[in-house]
Design a protein around this motif. Structure first.
Motif, PDB file in Angstrom:
ATOM      1  N   ILE A 205       0.722  -1.172  -0.029  1.00 34.43           N
ATOM      2  CA  ILE A 205      -0.111   0.054  -0.026  1.00 34.43           C
ATOM      3  C   ILE A 205       0.894   1.261   0.204  1.00 34.43           C
ATOM      4  O   ILE A 205       0.656   2.133  -0.659  1.00 34.43           O
ATOM      5  CB  ILE A 205      -0.902   0.283   1.393  1.00 34.43           C
ATOM      6  CG1 ILE A 205      -1.897  -0.840   0.857  1.00 34.43           C
ATOM      7  CG2 ILE A 205      -1.528   1.357   1.377  1.00 34.43           C
ATOM      8  CD1 ILE A 205      -3.122  -0.422   0.010  1.00 34.43           C
ATOM      9  N   SER A 206       1.955   1.160   0.910  1.00 38.24           N
ATOM     10  CA  SER A 206       2.752   2.473   1.009  1.00 38.24           C
ATOM     11  C   SER A 206       3.461   2.947  -0.404  1.00 38.24           C
ATOM     12  O   SER A 206       3.560   4.014  -0.759  1.00 38.24           O
ATOM     13  CB  SER A 206       3.743   1.934   2.041  1.00 38.24           C
ATOM     14  OG  SER A 206       4.686   3.436   2.015  1.00 38.24           O
ATOM     15  N   LYS A 207       4.051   1.615  -1.128  1.00 36.24           N
ATOM     16  CA  LYS A 207       4.659   1.978  -2.411  1.00 36.24           C
ATOM     17  C   LYS A 207       3.831   2.148  -3.579  1.00 36.24           C
ATOM     18  O   LYS A 207       3.857   3.181  -4.400  1.00 36.24           O
ATOM     19  CB  LYS A 207       5.537   0.813  -2.608  1.00 36.24           C
ATOM     20  CG  LYS A 207       6.796   0.842  -1.743  1.00 36.24           C
ATOM     21  CD  LYS A 207       7.630  -0.653  -2.204  1.00 36.24           C
ATOM     22  CE  LYS A 207       8.780  -0.738  -1.455  1.00 36.24           C
ATOM     23  NZ  LYS A 207       9.759  -1.984  -1.752  1.00 36.24           N
ATOM     24  N   PHE A 208       2.576   1.730  -3.500  1.00 35.76           N
ATOM     25  CA  PHE A 208       1.290   1.661  -4.549  1.00 35.76           C
ATOM     26  C   PHE A 208       1.185   3.005  -4.362  1.00 35.76           C
ATOM     27  O   PHE A 208       0.817   3.741  -5.576  1.00 35.76           O
ATOM     28  CB  PHE A 208       0.397   0.753  -4.402  1.00 35.76           C
ATOM     29  CG  PHE A 208      -0.642   0.671  -5.495  1.00 35.76           C
ATOM     30  CD1 PHE A 208      -0.330   0.122  -6.643  1.00 35.76           C
ATOM     31  CD2 PHE A 208      -1.773   0.906  -5.108  1.00 35.76           C
ATOM     32  CE1 PHE A 208      -1.061   0.342  -7.908  1.00 35.76           C
ATOM     33  CE2 PHE A 208      -2.697   0.998  -6.236  1.00 35.76           C
ATOM     34  CZ  PHE A 208      -2.453   0.525  -7.418  1.00 35.76           C
ATOM     35  N   VAL A 209       0.554   3.468  -3.493  1.00 34.02           N
ATOM     36  CA  VAL A 209      -0.046   4.938  -3.273  1.00 34.02           C
ATOM     37  C   VAL A 209       0.912   6.039  -3.651  1.00 34.02           C
ATOM     38  O   VAL A 209       0.783   6.973  -4.364  1.00 34.02           O
ATOM     39  CB  VAL A 209      -0.595   5.327  -1.874  1.00 34.02           C
ATOM     40  CG1 VAL A 209      -0.952   6.604  -1.535  1.00 34.02           C
ATOM     41  CG2 VAL A 209      -1.633   4.204  -1.628  1.00 34.02           C
ATOM     42  N   SER A 210       2.260   5.597  -3.196  1.00 31.14           N
ATOM     43  CA  SER A 210       3.358   6.721  -3.530  1.00 31.14           C
ATOM     44  C   SER A 210       3.213   6.891  -5.014  1.00 31.14           C
ATOM     45  O   SER A 210       3.491   7.812  -5.778  1.00 31.14           O
ATOM     46  CB  SER A 210       4.393   6.592  -2.924  1.00 31.14           C
ATOM     47  OG  SER A 210       5.768   7.139  -3.186  1.00 31.14           O
ATOM     48  N   SER A 211       3.690   5.377  -5.508  1.00 28.17           N
ATOM     49  CA  SER A 211       3.681   5.460  -7.008  1.00 28.17           C
ATOM     50  C   SER A 211       2.305   6.395  -7.960  1.00 28.17           C
ATOM     51  O   SER A 211       2.547   7.031  -8.852  1.00 28.17           O
ATOM     52  CB  SER A 211       3.733   4.141  -7.638  1.00 28.17           C
ATOM     53  OG  SER A 211       3.689   4.045  -8.974  1.00 28.17           O
ATOM     54  N   VAL A 212       1.105   5.938  -7.239  1.00 29.56           N
ATOM     55  CA  VAL A 212       0.280   6.779  -7.969  1.00 29.56           C
ATOM     56  C   VAL A 212      -0.028   8.180  -7.798  1.00 29.56           C
ATOM     57  O   VAL A 212      -0.429   8.966  -8.768  1.00 29.56           O
ATOM     58  CB  VAL A 212      -1.129   5.796  -7.162  1.00 29.56           C
ATOM     59  CG1 VAL A 212      -2.793   6.842  -7.778  1.00 29.56           C
ATOM     60  CG2 VAL A 212      -1.349   4.597  -7.585  1.00 29.56           C
ATOM     61  N   GLN A 213       0.405   8.471  -6.608  1.00 28.58           N
ATOM     62  CA  GLN A 213       0.300  10.108  -6.657  1.00 28.58           C
ATOM     63  C   GLN A 213       1.330  10.815  -7.064  1.00 28.58           C
ATOM     64  O   GLN A 213       1.309  12.195  -7.391  1.00 28.58           O
ATOM     65  CB  GLN A 213       0.753  10.336  -4.948  1.00 28.58           C
ATOM     66  CG  GLN A 213      -0.371  10.017  -4.051  1.00 28.58           C
ATOM     67  CD  GLN A 213      -0.129  10.067  -2.387  1.00 28.58           C
ATOM     68  OE1 GLN A 213       1.401   9.763  -1.808  1.00 28.58           O
ATOM     69  NE2 GLN A 213      -1.040  10.568  -1.574  1.00 28.58           N
ATOM     70  N   ASN A 214       2.435  10.078  -7.737  1.00 26.46           N
ATOM     71  CA  ASN A 214       3.218  10.818  -8.638  1.00 26.46           C
ATOM     72  C   ASN A 214       3.129  10.743  -9.994  1.00 26.46           C
ATOM     73  O   ASN A 214       3.748  11.324 -10.859  1.00 26.46           O
ATOM     74  CB  ASN A 214       4.845  10.126  -8.501  1.00 26.46           C
ATOM     75  CG  ASN A 214       5.434  10.406  -6.933  1.00 26.46           C
ATOM     76  OD1 ASN A 214       5.144  11.697  -6.617  1.00 26.46           O
ATOM     77  ND2 ASN A 214       6.181   9.531  -6.239  1.00 26.46           N
ATOM     78  N   LEU A 215       1.975  10.059 -10.501  1.00 26.83           N
ATOM     79  CA  LEU A 215       1.462  10.227 -11.907  1.00 26.83           C
ATOM     80  C   LEU A 215       1.464  11.434 -12.236  1.00 26.83           C
ATOM     81  O   LEU A 215       0.498  12.273 -11.419  1.00 26.83           O
ATOM     82  CB  LEU A 215       0.428   9.079 -11.804  1.00 26.83           C
ATOM     83  CG  LEU A 215       0.531   7.619 -11.853  1.00 26.83           C
ATOM     84  CD1 LEU A 215      -0.775   6.667 -11.894  1.00 26.83           C
ATOM     85  CD2 LEU A 215       1.850   6.950 -12.676  1.00 26.83           C
ATOM     86  N   LYS A 216       1.788  11.963 -13.597  1.00 22.08           N
ATOM     87  CA  LYS A 216       1.360  13.260 -13.891  1.00 22.08           C
ATOM     88  C   LYS A 216      -0.003  12.942 -14.907  1.00 22.08           C
ATOM     89  O   LYS A 216      -0.208  12.505 -15.898  1.00 22.08           O
ATOM     90  CB  LYS A 216       2.490  13.540 -14.862  1.00 22.08           C
ATOM     91  CG  LYS A 216       2.274  15.162 -15.380  1.00 22.08           C
ATOM     92  CD  LYS A 216       3.391  15.325 -16.227  1.00 22.08           C
ATOM     93  CE  LYS A 216       2.971  16.774 -16.890  1.00 22.08           C
ATOM     94  NZ  LYS A 216       4.057  17.364 -17.854  1.00 22.08           N
ATOM     95  N   ILE A 217      -0.830  13.820 -14.572  1.00 24.67           N
ATOM     96  CA  ILE A 217      -2.074  14.321 -15.108  1.00 24.67           C
ATOM     97  C   ILE A 217      -2.037  15.313 -16.324  1.00 24.67           C
ATOM     98  O   ILE A 217      -1.271  16.485 -15.929  1.00 24.67           O
ATOM     99  CB  ILE A 217      -3.410  14.341 -14.093  1.00 24.67           C
ATOM    100  CG1 ILE A 217      -3.354  13.302 -13.414  1.00 24.67           C
ATOM    101  CG2 ILE A 217      -4.599  14.627 -15.002  1.00 24.67           C
ATOM    102  CD1 ILE A 217      -4.583  13.746 -12.112  1.00 24.67           C
ATOM    103  N   GLY A 218      -2.430  15.082 -17.525  1.00 26.73           N
ATOM    104  CA  GLY A 218      -2.564  15.974 -18.277  1.00 26.73           C
ATOM    105  C   GLY A 218      -2.792  15.825 -19.709  1.00 26.73           C
ATOM    106  O   GLY A 218      -3.340  14.745 -20.127  1.00 26.73           O
ATOM    107  N   ASP A 219      -2.195  16.561 -20.749  1.00 31.59           N
ATOM    108  CA  ASP A 219      -2.856  16.233 -22.206  1.00 31.59           C
ATOM    109  C   ASP A 219      -2.098  14.939 -22.800  1.00 31.59           C
ATOM    110  O   ASP A 219      -0.995  14.790 -22.662  1.00 31.59           O
ATOM    111  CB  ASP A 219      -1.945  17.571 -22.978  1.00 31.59           C
ATOM    112  CG  ASP A 219      -2.298  17.711 -24.336  1.00 31.59           C
ATOM    113  OD1 ASP A 219      -2.665  16.680 -24.878  1.00 31.59           O
ATOM    114  OD2 ASP A 219      -1.919  18.764 -25.053  1.00 31.59           O
ATOM    115  N   PRO A 220      -2.864  14.370 -23.308  1.00 29.35           N
ATOM    116  CA  PRO A 220      -2.281  13.082 -23.781  1.00 29.35           C
ATOM    117  C   PRO A 220      -1.502  12.990 -24.806  1.00 29.35           C
ATOM    118  O   PRO A 220      -0.615  12.003 -25.123  1.00 29.35           O
ATOM    119  CB  PRO A 220      -3.822  12.338 -24.051  1.00 29.35           C
ATOM    120  CG  PRO A 220      -4.619  13.287 -24.514  1.00 29.35           C
ATOM    121  CD  PRO A 220      -4.112  14.394 -23.435  1.00 29.35           C
ATOM    122  N   LEU A 221      -1.364  14.171 -25.454  1.00 30.76           N
ATOM    123  CA  LEU A 221      -0.385  14.614 -26.567  1.00 30.76           C
ATOM    124  C   LEU A 221       1.059  14.807 -25.953  1.00 30.76           C
ATOM    125  O   LEU A 221       2.058  14.903 -26.704  1.00 30.76           O
ATOM    126  CB  LEU A 221      -0.711  15.624 -27.601  1.00 30.76           C
ATOM    127  CG  LEU A 221      -2.231  15.176 -28.221  1.00 30.76           C
ATOM    128  CD1 LEU A 221      -2.502  16.371 -29.202  1.00 30.76           C
ATOM    129  CD2 LEU A 221      -2.183  13.873 -29.151  1.00 30.76           C
TER     130      LEU A 221
END
Length: 220
Positions: free
Chosen positions: A34-50
């Motif tokens: 859980i600790s590693k998974f949530v940390s990984s998810v929180q670091n995902l960049k949201i934005g323009d798919p291009l």
């Protein structure tokens, strides 16, 4: 963490038919996972798919999918689940059909997010009971009207073979996920479809088959 790291789990983001929206984690490694998974998810960049740096793009349908996400998250929280990250539209980028990748803990199989299709960036994580048997694990994984794919992360080949035999899914992955090969049948079970495609069978016989494709790799 391997194949279930944030970027792999939220690929497209969760808007493909074989994305893994339900995770069942061994109690011995649950806290670390859980600790590693949530940390990984929180670091995902949201934005323009291009944008080449973007890891989480928009939803395909704003009104419908945001309603589905909010409904499933609200149902889970009302039944005791906890939002570990995400759960709403992001403050940036503004506009667009974006929703934060969301991880729910303390979920159970009676929650909507574990029983219905989501097609959005939402994952529920279940902590397996200590000492859970293969039959109990397979029972939880099969407790759903869908059966397209299942993923087992383990170095124990004997345990994988036992689980694989019990899982009611068209494709079972070991230590990987999301692969579709033209020389292997692609099929669903239960409400996920009848018969199969690919794998060399293209006539009426494909509707009479109940194949199970097994794809493995040694390392997680």
């Amino acid at each position: 963490l391997g194949g279930m790291r944030g970027g792999a789990t939220f690929d497209t983001p969760q808007q493909n038919c074989n994305a893994p929206p339900r995770l069942y984690v061994d109690s011995a490694v649950y806290d670390t996972f859980i600790s590693k998974f949530v940390s990984s998810v929180q670091n995902l960049k949201i934005g323009d798919p291009l944008d080449a740096e973007t890891q989480i793009g928009p939803l395909t349908r704003r009104e419908k999918q945001i309603h589905v996400l909010q409904e499933q998250i609200g149902d889970a929280v009302s039944k005791g689940a906890k939002i570990l990250c995400g759960g709403q539209a992001p403050s940036s980028p503004q506009g667009g059909y974006f929703f934060e990748p969301t991880v729910l803990a303390d979920v159970s199989n009676d929650m909507m997010c574990m029983q219905k299709e989501t097609f959005g960036p939402l994952v529920g994580v279940v902590k397996l009971p200590e000492g859970a048997t293969d039959e109990q694990i397979a029972g939880l994984m099969n407790d759903n009207v869908f059966g397209l794919t299942a993923v087992v992360l383990t170095q124990n080949e004997t345990k994988f073979e036992a689980l694989c035999a019990m899982l009611d899914a068209g494709t079972v992955y070991r230590n990987c996920a999301g692969l579709v090969l033209p020389n292997c049948p692609w099929a669903g079970r239960k409400h996920s479809g009848m018969g199969g495609i690919l794998g060399g069978v293209s006539d009426f016989r494909r509707y009479l088959m109940k194949p199970k494709t097994v794809l493995t790799q040694e390392q997680i």
